[in-house]
Scaffold this motif. Structure first.
Motif, mmCIF file in Angstrom:
data_model
loop_
_atom_site.group_PDB
_atom_site.id
_atom_site.type_symbol
_atom_site.label_atom_id
_atom_site.label_comp_id
_atom_site.label_asym_id
_atom_site.label_seq_id
_atom_site.Cartn_x
_atom_site.Cartn_y
_atom_site.Cartn_z
ATOM 1 N N ASP A 282 0.815 -1.219 0.000
ATOM 2 C CA ASP A 282 0.000 0.000 0.000
ATOM 3 C C ASP A 282 0.840 1.258 0.000
ATOM 4 O O ASP A 282 0.517 2.246 -0.609
ATOM 5 C CB ASP A 282 -0.905 0.019 1.228
ATOM 6 C CG ASP A 282 -2.080 -0.899 1.003
ATOM 7 O OD1 ASP A 282 -2.711 -1.278 1.989
ATOM 8 O OD2 ASP A 282 -2.357 -1.224 -0.163
ATOM 9 N N ASN A 283 1.937 1.229 0.737
ATOM 10 C CA ASN A 283 2.669 2.483 0.907
ATOM 11 C C ASN A 283 3.967 2.558 0.105
ATOM 12 O O ASN A 283 4.753 3.459 0.318
ATOM 13 C CB ASN A 283 2.920 2.748 2.396
ATOM 14 C CG ASN A 283 3.490 1.505 3.049
ATOM 15 O OD1 ASN A 283 4.083 0.661 2.374
ATOM 16 N ND2 ASN A 283 3.341 1.398 4.366
ATOM 17 N N MET A 285 6.852 1.223 0.160
ATOM 18 C CA MET A 285 7.937 1.578 1.081
ATOM 19 C C MET A 285 9.340 1.352 0.523
ATOM 20 O O MET A 285 9.730 0.230 0.186
ATOM 21 C CB MET A 285 7.810 0.834 2.402
ATOM 22 C CG MET A 285 8.847 1.326 3.413
ATOM 23 S SD MET A 285 8.531 0.727 5.081
ATOM 24 C CE MET A 285 9.439 -0.799 5.066
ATOM 25 N N ASN A 326 7.403 6.625 1.192
ATOM 26 C CA ASN A 326 6.611 6.173 0.055
ATOM 27 C C ASN A 326 7.363 6.555 -1.224
ATOM 28 O O ASN A 326 7.494 7.733 -1.554
ATOM 29 C CB ASN A 326 5.236 6.846 0.116
ATOM 30 C CG ASN A 326 4.321 6.414 -1.021
ATOM 31 O OD1 ASN A 326 4.759 6.263 -2.161
ATOM 32 N ND2 ASN A 326 3.048 6.211 -0.708
ATOM 33 N N ILE A 370 7.830 7.033 6.506
ATOM 34 C CA ILE A 370 7.100 5.885 7.047
ATOM 35 C C ILE A 370 7.885 5.443 8.284
ATOM 36 O O ILE A 370 9.114 5.292 8.224
ATOM 37 C CB ILE A 370 7.030 4.740 6.016
ATOM 38 C CG1 ILE A 370 6.221 5.189 4.792
ATOM 39 C CG2 ILE A 370 6.431 3.477 6.640
ATOM 40 C CD1 ILE A 370 6.261 4.196 3.630
#
Lengths: 374, 374
Positions: A282-283, A285, A326, A370
């Motif tokens: 989702d992010n 990373m 992100n 993050i």
């Protein structure tokens, strides 16, 4: 209403305004293009209540416009645009007869298209009595491009779906933020009227598509509810967003515990490669480790694999650090800066960091990290 | 397995085979690309069980391929292709270590990608012992283009989703039909083995994308279950369709009650404009009236309006007529013929009509009319 004009001149005008046609709405008239024929010009307008585009075609040799009878009609954009595009590239004859049936003909082709009474078309916003400012098209384009992508797409905080525009006696500032990243671009500009408005990001994206690439002046007029941009014979209207925009100036850190200067392209490519492995998360990373003047970019996915890449800073000041972010946000930020050298200012692993053009504080990208355990 | 090679050579090979990668399937290995490293070449293969593409990259100066250790691995196509595309344009190093983890590195970038045991990759169909035929790439491309669009998209009669290919001692014939229109293209070709097969239209569409535009020979081998096309160092495999293909030859009328010869472009544009008004109707109904040597093309939609256009036949023989048809079918048929002059043969309003290149019966398009009361 009756006129003759060159196919290409009409096709160009329709293409220009078509971006402001409503796509799906129960109000049929909003899916149409308003044509108004005056003795010496044709005015084409589309207006979806969020934004409007209006362009004027003069009666001259180039456009071939000859007005036989003034008047107005609204024609369904979807059909009208394609009909004109598919006509032979020659002189077009248009005539509105009783019941708004509109004849559009060229050579031996004759279309009849059901129109709508022009009286049903909504009125455009009024800008009379408001002071205007002027800004070169290219500068306005860069202000939009370098900020608009950072606006929120979720409607949870409606003001954040817009770009905040502030003008005063010395400068013009565009800011967009979705709460996790922020883009700010400021240009020096003397003698602007003092204004603070929020324009929907979607409207600015459409505006940027029709801005010329040169330095021709764009006239900008702002009222409490609407904005108007005048580009030569084309006028672009947009609704403003209501609701207060957050004071973003105090989010931006002034100092830095770590500062690195990097070649923009090499950094962009490294993050792009790392984000590839991280894209199903989702992010998105991506991890960055700064150790001396060496930067290591890594990302890892249990299913796919991992990637690691080392870069060397052109300059580095301050302490070493490890941080995660992100990757997609950083890619968009670095692309927007479009700089041979970028400077990144960090304040530890848990603080937002700033990416700028090296030596040029006019444009700034702020990104939240993050949080992760090292 | 370990090798060095130029990024561009690897990227090209992956792009070529990627069309045969399965898009969604529970069998992960089908979403991968098989790499087999031999002492003097790399073989890349994708196979979704419907079609397979395999290409060979030789170890030479141009490809930069240097084999350090032979072996094989299957890598997920989605990641592997993008990784290679995003690597610096330089020499790439690939090495498979224990557990099928594959290192792909260039300059200071190092990817590790989870691979799959090459033993799990399905075997390609076998063509040993079958006679081959040769056909110029450009001819094969035209045979496909001029017929494949007429195949059925619905699976109700599975054989009709393919193109029927028939070869004998004198000619090669491609036929496709969805039951409402039929496309046939025949080329003279001496000494072909006698074959009759049905190849999925989707496979032929993919094949046509990788065919060179020139007259280099393509080797074609047909077995009762599969087809193979060899283009230089690339091999294209496809499954054949089972089930009998209808005998279409008796559908084609030999005579005509009306025949018109028309400029292909002008007719195509007229139908295209008429189909625009008719497009929201399921059957895109366009009407044609032939009266003397004048053709009138019209269409009508109660909601939108109507269009009418007149054309003059270059030649006309036989009786006048009125007929209605699916405009989209006629557009696709005339585009496929790609001819300066087309001939249309009618047999009344309720019979299928034939469109051909004027004076050239090798290519033929047959279209059913729409029945209507005049």
């Amino acid at each position: 209403m009756e006129l003759l004009m060159n196919k290409q001149a009409l096709a160009n005008a329709l293409q220009l305004v078509s971006k402001a046609v409503a796509v799906r709405t129960p109000k049929q008239v909003l899916m149409g293009i308003l044509l108004e024929v005056h003795p010496d010009e044709l005015v084409a307008t589309a207006y979806n209540l969020e934004l409007a585009i209006q362009t004027r075609v003069p009666a001259d040799e180039e456009t071939g416009l000859q007005v036989r009878q003034t008047g107005a009609i609204v024609l369904p954009a979807r059909y009208f645009g394609e009909i004109v595009r598919k006509l032979p590239d020659t002189q077009i004859h248009m005539r509105v007869d009783a019941n708004y049936m509109t004849e559009i003909s060229a050579e031996s082709v004759e279309f009849h298209l059901h129109g709508i009474d022009a009286e049903e078309f909504p009125e455009l916003p009024n800008f009379i009595g408001y002071e205007s400012m002027h800004i070169p098209a290219h500068t306005l384009g860069r202000l939009i491009e370098s900020t608009v992508f950072a606006a929120a797409t979720s409607e949870v905080r409606p003001a954040l779906t817009g770009v905040s525009i502030t003008s005063d006696a010395t400068q013009l500032t565009f800011v967009a933020t979705d709460g996790l990243r922020l883009a700010q671009h400021r240009v020096a500009h003397p003698d602007l009227p003092e204004r603070h408005v929020v324009i929907p990001a979607k409207s600015l994206s459409e505006l940027s598509k029709i801005l010329p690439e040169d330095d021709s002046p764009v006239e900008m007029v702002l009222t409490p509810s609407h904005g108007l941009f005048v580009l030569g014979s084309t006028r672009f209207y947009t609704r403003l967003l209501e609701g207060s925009y957050p004071d973003t100036s105090r989010l931006i850190p002034r100092s830095a515990r770590t500062q690195v200067v990097l070649p923009g392209d090499a950094f962009l490519q490294a993050i792009d490669r790392a984000a590839l492995i991280a894209r199903d998360k989702d992010n998105h990373m991506v991890r960055l480790e700064v150790e001396g003047d060496t930067l290591t970019v890594t990302s890892h996915s249990p299913e796919v694999g991992n990637v690691s890449e080392t870069l060397h800073a052109l300059r580095k000041e301050g302490e070493d650090l490890q941080i995660a972010f992100n990757g997609r946000y950083v890619i968009e930020a670095v692309r927007a800066l479009d700089a041979a050298e970028i400077a990144i200012r960090f304040n530890g692993a848990n603080q937002a960091f700033v990416i700028e053009r090296s030596g040029d504080p006019s444009m700034l990208q702020l990104i939240s990290p993050i949080l992760w355990r090292s």
